[in-house]
Design an enzyme around this catalytic site. Structure first.
Site, PDB file in Angstrom:
ATOM      1  N   GLY A 167       0.791  -1.228   0.000  1.00 24.25           N
ATOM      2  CA  GLY A 167       0.000   0.000   0.000  1.00 24.25           C
ATOM      3  C   GLY A 167       0.822   1.276   0.000  1.00 24.25           C
ATOM      4  O   GLY A 167       0.280   2.376   0.021  1.00 24.25           O
ATOM      5  N   HIS A 168       2.140   1.177   0.012  1.00 23.45           N
ATOM      6  CA  HIS A 168       2.981   2.385   0.168  1.00 23.45           C
ATOM      7  C   HIS A 168       4.175   2.256  -0.765  1.00 23.45           C
ATOM      8  O   HIS A 168       5.148   1.601  -0.420  1.00 23.45           O
ATOM      9  CB  HIS A 168       3.440   2.483   1.621  1.00 23.45           C
ATOM     10  CG  HIS A 168       4.135   3.777   1.958  1.00 23.45           C
ATOM     11  ND1 HIS A 168       5.437   4.017   1.657  1.00 23.45           N
ATOM     12  CD2 HIS A 168       3.679   4.892   2.594  1.00 23.45           C
ATOM     13  CE1 HIS A 168       5.797   5.212   2.107  1.00 23.45           C
ATOM     14  NE2 HIS A 168       4.731   5.774   2.671  1.00 23.45           N
ATOM     15  N   PHE A 169       4.139   2.817  -1.978  1.00 21.52           N
ATOM     16  CA  PHE A 169       2.968   3.502  -2.531  1.00 21.52           C
ATOM     17  C   PHE A 169       2.381   2.637  -3.625  1.00 21.52           C
ATOM     18  O   PHE A 169       3.011   1.643  -4.003  1.00 21.52           O
ATOM     19  CB  PHE A 169       3.383   4.853  -3.148  1.00 21.52           C
ATOM     20  CG  PHE A 169       4.059   5.752  -2.141  1.00 21.52           C
ATOM     21  CD1 PHE A 169       3.295   6.477  -1.225  1.00 21.52           C
ATOM     22  CD2 PHE A 169       5.440   5.866  -2.100  1.00 21.52           C
ATOM     23  CE1 PHE A 169       3.922   7.342  -0.323  1.00 21.52           C
ATOM     24  CE2 PHE A 169       6.048   6.722  -1.185  1.00 21.52           C
ATOM     25  CZ  PHE A 169       5.296   7.462  -0.288  1.00 21.52           C
ATOM     26  N   VAL A 174       7.894   1.599  -1.325  1.00 17.32           N
ATOM     27  CA  VAL A 174       8.935   2.285  -0.551  1.00 17.32           C
ATOM     28  C   VAL A 174       8.583   2.081   0.919  1.00 17.32           C
ATOM     29  O   VAL A 174       7.412   2.171   1.291  1.00 17.32           O
ATOM     30  CB  VAL A 174       8.964   3.796  -0.878  1.00 17.32           C
ATOM     31  CG1 VAL A 174       9.886   4.525   0.090  1.00 17.32           C
ATOM     32  CG2 VAL A 174       9.423   4.034  -2.314  1.00 17.32           C
TER      33      VAL A 174
END
Lengths: 277, 422
Positions: A167-169, A174
Site C-alpha cells: 500500500g505504500h505507494f 517504498v
C-alpha cells in the site's frame, strides 16, 4: 628493557608508540599506555585497516570493525606484555571487545588495580526478540539484535515489511519513514528490556514512546534492501531513557534520529502522554 | 592404449633457478643454460660446498616475511597470510597462480568440491630452527603463533590449501626426493577413481643454507666450486649434487572434462608406478632394484613396452652411487643398446629435493609439447656405466610420443611417471 630492545620488539610499530614505550620503561606512566597499545594494534592490523585503527574511538570493536582475529590478538598481547612488563591471562583477554576495553584493561594492569571485565554482548535471535518485545506480527520489525555496552544493533525484519509495501505507494513500493522510526524505537525498547542495566530495573518490562527529535531521512528503502538498525544510549534518568538512532540501508545511512526518548515503567493511570524529556 | 585414460596436463607454473616462466624454462632446457651460481652463505673457509641453483626474483632470505621482496606479479597476500609462509610457500603461491592461469581455471573451478590439491615439500628447516630457537629462549608465550604452520612439514599444504580456498581432496607428501612424484601419482589416481575432476600438484623447497647444507654431512653435495661443472650427472668425475629450491605446479584434469571446456592439453598421463628398495635409509640399492620395478610398474600401467619410450628424464642427481644404480636399472629395464634417449636435467638446475620430481615431470611435459628432448649437460667424460645407454649430451629437435620421468628418495622410495604426446 633497553631502548634498543623496545625498538626491536616493536619493529614496524609507529615511531611515536615506540618512543612512548621507551619512555614507559623509566617512568611507567599509565598515560603513555594508550599510545603504545594503539601503535602495537596498528602494526598487527591488516594494512588497509590501519587508518581505521588510527581513527578508532573507545567504541571501535577489535574484531567487527578492525578485523583483529584471535591470533593477531595473541601477537598484540605478546608484544604489549613484553614492552610494558605486564601479564595478561587468556581468560581476561577473552573479555576484551573494544578499543576502550583494551585501554581500561591496560590501565588497570599498569596501576595494579583489579580489572572488571566488560559485560559480554547480549545476542538475541528472532525467537528471543519476539519473546522479549510485546509487539508481534505484523508489527514486529526486529529480526535479530545484539546489545553491547551503550548500544545495540539489529537486522530489520524484511518480511514484516512486505504487506506494507503493497500500500505504500501504489505501483512504487517504498518503506515508510514512520516504520523506520518505529523499528528504531523497537530496538531502543529491546535495549531497555534486555541490556540488564541497573537504571532500567524499575522499568518492569515496559517502555513507552515519549518523544523524538532531529529525524533525517536520506535515502529510500525498497523491497529486497538489507536494513540494519542501531541505537546508542545517550542518557538514562529513570524513568526516561534517551537514545540516538540510525538506519543503514545496504550499508549506507538511510535515516537518523538525533534523540529518541522512552518512558520506562508502568504507565501512570492519569497520564495519557508522558512528559517530554 | 592406456590403462589409465582420461588424465591430462593442462597447466604449468615455475619458480626455478632456470626461469620463472615456462618460456624461460623451456629456453634454458633447449639451450642447456644452467642456473647454478656461487651461493654467498656457502663462501666460508670451513664449508667445502660453494654453489647452489639460485632462484631469482624472490628475496626471501629474512626469517621475517615482512622483509621479503616478492615479484611484482605476486598475488596479493594479507598480512596474516604472509606471516604464516615459509620461503618455499611464497614460491609455490606464485607458481600455482601461474599454473591456474595457464590452465584457464576460473576461481570457481579452483575452489570447488571437484578440485583437490596435493603438495610436496620437506617443510622449512630454516624456519623451524629459528622458531625453536626463539621458543626455547623466550618460552611459548613469547613466540609468534605462526611458528608452527610456517615451519613444520605440511607448511606448504596448510598455506596453499587455505590461500587457494581448496574444497576437494588435499594432503602433503613426504618421501624426500620422490615426494612430488608421489603427489602427482596419487593425484592421477584421485581423478582415475572419479573422486576429483581436477588436481593441483605442487612441489616446493626452500632454497637456502638450512635446506641444502645438511646433505654435505652425508657427503652427497658436490664440493666442486665451478658452477659450470659442479652438477654433471653421468660424468665420471661427478662428486655429488648441487642443491636448489623453488616451486613447480602442475594442473591435471579429467580428460573428458578438460576437453569439454576446451582446455589446452600439454600431454596425457599414460601411467605411473612406484616401488621401494627396502634396503637403506639413505643409500640407493646398488643395482637400482626399486627404481627398476617402479619403471616396470609404470610401463605396465601405461600398457607400454620399454621400446615405446622415446625419452627418459632420469633422477640422476650427480652422485656416484645414485647415478650408477639408476643406470644399471635403466639397462635392466630397457636393455643394452636401447634407443630411449636419456638425460638428467639436474645438470642445469641442481637437485631440488621434494620439488625435483614434479619439476622434471613438468620439464618433460613442456619439452614433449614443444617437440624436443632436453640434453644431459656438463658431461666431459661419460661414466663407464653409461655403456649401452643412449645418454643425449645435447638437446635434440626430436619429438617424443611417450616419455618417462624417474624420481628416487631417501629410504629407497621410487616413482616413475609416463607421459604421452597429445
Amino acid at each position: 628493557m633497553t631502548p634498543e630492545e623496545v625498538s626491536e620488539t616493536m619493529r614496524r610499530c609507529p615511531q611515536e608508540s615506540i618512543d612512548a614505550a621507551i619512555q614507559f620503561q623509566t617512568d611507567r606512566d599509565p598515560a603513555l599506555a594508550p599510545v603504545v597499545v594503539m601503535g602495537i594494534i596498528e602494526r598487527f592490523a591488516e594494512p588497509h585497516m590501519r587508518e581505521k585503527v588510527r581513527n578508532a574511538d573507545d567504541q571501535t570493536r577489535l574484531f567487527d570493525d578492525l578485523g583483529i582475529d584471535s591470533l593477531m590478538m595473541v601477537e598484540i598481547v605478546m608484544t604489549i606484555e613484553q614492552v610494558m612488563q605486564v601479564s595478561a591471562p587468556d581468560e581476561e583477554l577473552r573479555t576484551l571487545r573494544t578499543m576502550g576495553d583494551v585501554k581500561k584493561y591496560m590501565d588497570a594492569k599498569i596501576r595494579g588495580i583489579p580489572f572488571v571485565a566488560p559485560k559480554p554482548p547480549v545476542v538475541l535471535a528472532h525467537d528471543a526478540v519476539a519473546s522479549a518485545l510485546p509487539m508481534t506480527a505484523p508489527f514486529l520489525f526486529i529480526e535479530s539484535a545484539r546489545i553491547e555496552g551503550d548500544g545495540a544493533s539489529a537486522v530489520f525484519a524484511a518480511k514484516a515489511a512486505e504487506p506494507i509495501y503493497a500500500g505504500h505507494f501504489r505501483d512504487e513500493p517504498v518503506l515508510p519513514a514512520s516504520i523506520l522510526m518505529e523499528a528504531v524505537g523497537q530496538l531502543a525498547c529491546l535495549y531497555v528490556l534486555k541490556s540488564g542495566r541497573a537504571e532500567f530495573e524499575t522499568a518492569a518490562g515496559k517502555a513507552w514512546f515519549s518523544s523524538a527529535d532531529g529525524i533525517r531521512c536520506s535515502r529510500l528503502c525498497r523491497p529486497g534492501d538489507v536494513l540494519t538498525l542501531e541505537v546508542k544510549l545517550l542518557r538514562a534518568h529513570p524513568p526516561l531513557a534517551t537514545f540516538s538512532g540510525s538506519v543503514l540501508c545496504e550499508g549506507a545511512k538511510a535515516a537518523s534520529i538525533g534523540e529518541l526518548t522512552l518512558a520506562c515503567g508502568p504507565l501512570p493511570a492519569a497520564a495519557a502522554e508522558p512528559a517530554k524529556a | 592404449m592406456s590403462a589409465m585414460p582420461g588424465v591430462v596436463v593442462t597447466g604449468l607454473g615455475f619458480v626455478t633457478c632456470i626461469g620463472l616462466s615456462k618460456e624461460a624454462v623451456s629456453d634454458s632446457l633447449r639451450h642447456l643454460r644452467h642456473g647454478i651460481r656461487p651461493y654467498p652463505p656457502f663462501q666460508r673457509p670451513d664449508y667445502q660446498v660453494k654453489v647452489a641453483g639460485i632462484v631469482g626474483g624472490f628475496d626471501v632470505d629474512s626469517r621475517d616475511p615482512e622483509d621479503w621482496k616478492l615479484p611484482a606479479d605476486m598475488p596479493k597476500l594479507r598480512l596474516e597470510q604472509l606471516r604464516s609462509l615459509a620461503p618455499h610457500c611464497a614460491y609455490a603461491i606464485y607458481s600455482t597462480t601461474k599454473a591456474i592461469a595457464d590452465a584457464g581455471l576460473s576461481p570457481e573451478m579452483v575452489s570447488s568440491e571437484r578440485t583437490g590439491m596435493y603438495t610436496a615439500s620437506s617443510g622449512s628447516t630454516a624456519n623451524l630452527y629459528a622458531y625453536m630457537d626463539k621458543l626455547l629462549k623466550n618460552g611459548p608465550r613469547r613466540c609468534p603463533p605462526q611458528g608452527i604452520v610456517s615451519s613444520i612439514a605440511g607448511t606448504l599444504n596448510f598455506n596453499l590449501v587455505s590461500f587457494f580456498k581448496i574444497l576437494g581432496s588435499s594432503t602433503g607428501f613426504v618421501s624426500a626426493c620422490a615426494s612430488s612424484g608421489h603427489a602427482l601419482g596419487h593425484a592421477v589416481d584421485e581423478i582415475v577413481l572419479g573422486r576429483q575432476d581436477a588436481m593441483i600438484v605442487v612441489g616446493a623447497e626452500d632454497c637456502n643454507l638450512e635446506t641444502i647444507l645438511p646433505f654435505d654431512c652425508i657427503r652427497a653435495l658436490s664440493n666442486n666450486p665451478d658452477p659450470d661443472t659442479a652438477s654433471r650427472p653421468f660424468d665420471k668425475r661427478r662428486d655429488g649434487f648441487v642443491g636448489t629450491g623453488g616451486a613447480v605446479t602442475m594442473v591435471i584434469e579429467n580428460e573428458e572434462k578438460a576437453r569439454a571446456r576446451g582446455a589446452r592439453v600439454y600431454a596425457k598421463i599414460a601411467g605411473w608406478g612406484q616401488a621401494s628398495d627396502g634396503y637403506h635409509s639413505m643409500m640407493p640399492h646398488p643395482q637400482g632394484a626399486g627404481i627398476a620395478r617402479a619403471m616396470k610398474n609404470a610401463l605396465a600401467a601405461a600398457q607400454a613396452a620399454p621400446s615405446d619410450i622415446d625419452y627418459l628424464n632420469a633422477h640422476a642427481t650427480s652422485t656416484q652411487a645414485g647415478d650408477a644404480a639408476e643406470l644399471k636399472a635403466i639397462r635392466h629395464v630397457f636393455g643394452s643398446g636401447a634407443r630411449v634417449a636419456v638425460s638428467s636435467t639436474k645438470a642445469l638446475t641442481g637437485h631440488a629435493l621434494s620439488l625435483s620430481s614434479i619439476m622434471e615431470n613438468a620439464f618433460t611435459v613442456l619439452a614433449m609439447n614443444e617437440g624436443y628432448q632436453p640434453g644431459s649437460a656438463h658431461i666431459g667424460e661419460p661414466d663407464d656405466e653409461t655403456a649401452g645407454i643412449n645418454v643425449i649430451r645435447e638437446s635434440l629437435a626430436s619429438p617424443m610420443r611417450l616419455a618417462m620421468s624417474n624420481s628416487s628418495g631417501f629410504g629407497g622410495a621410487n616413482v616413475s611417471v609416463i607421459f604421452q604426446h597429445d
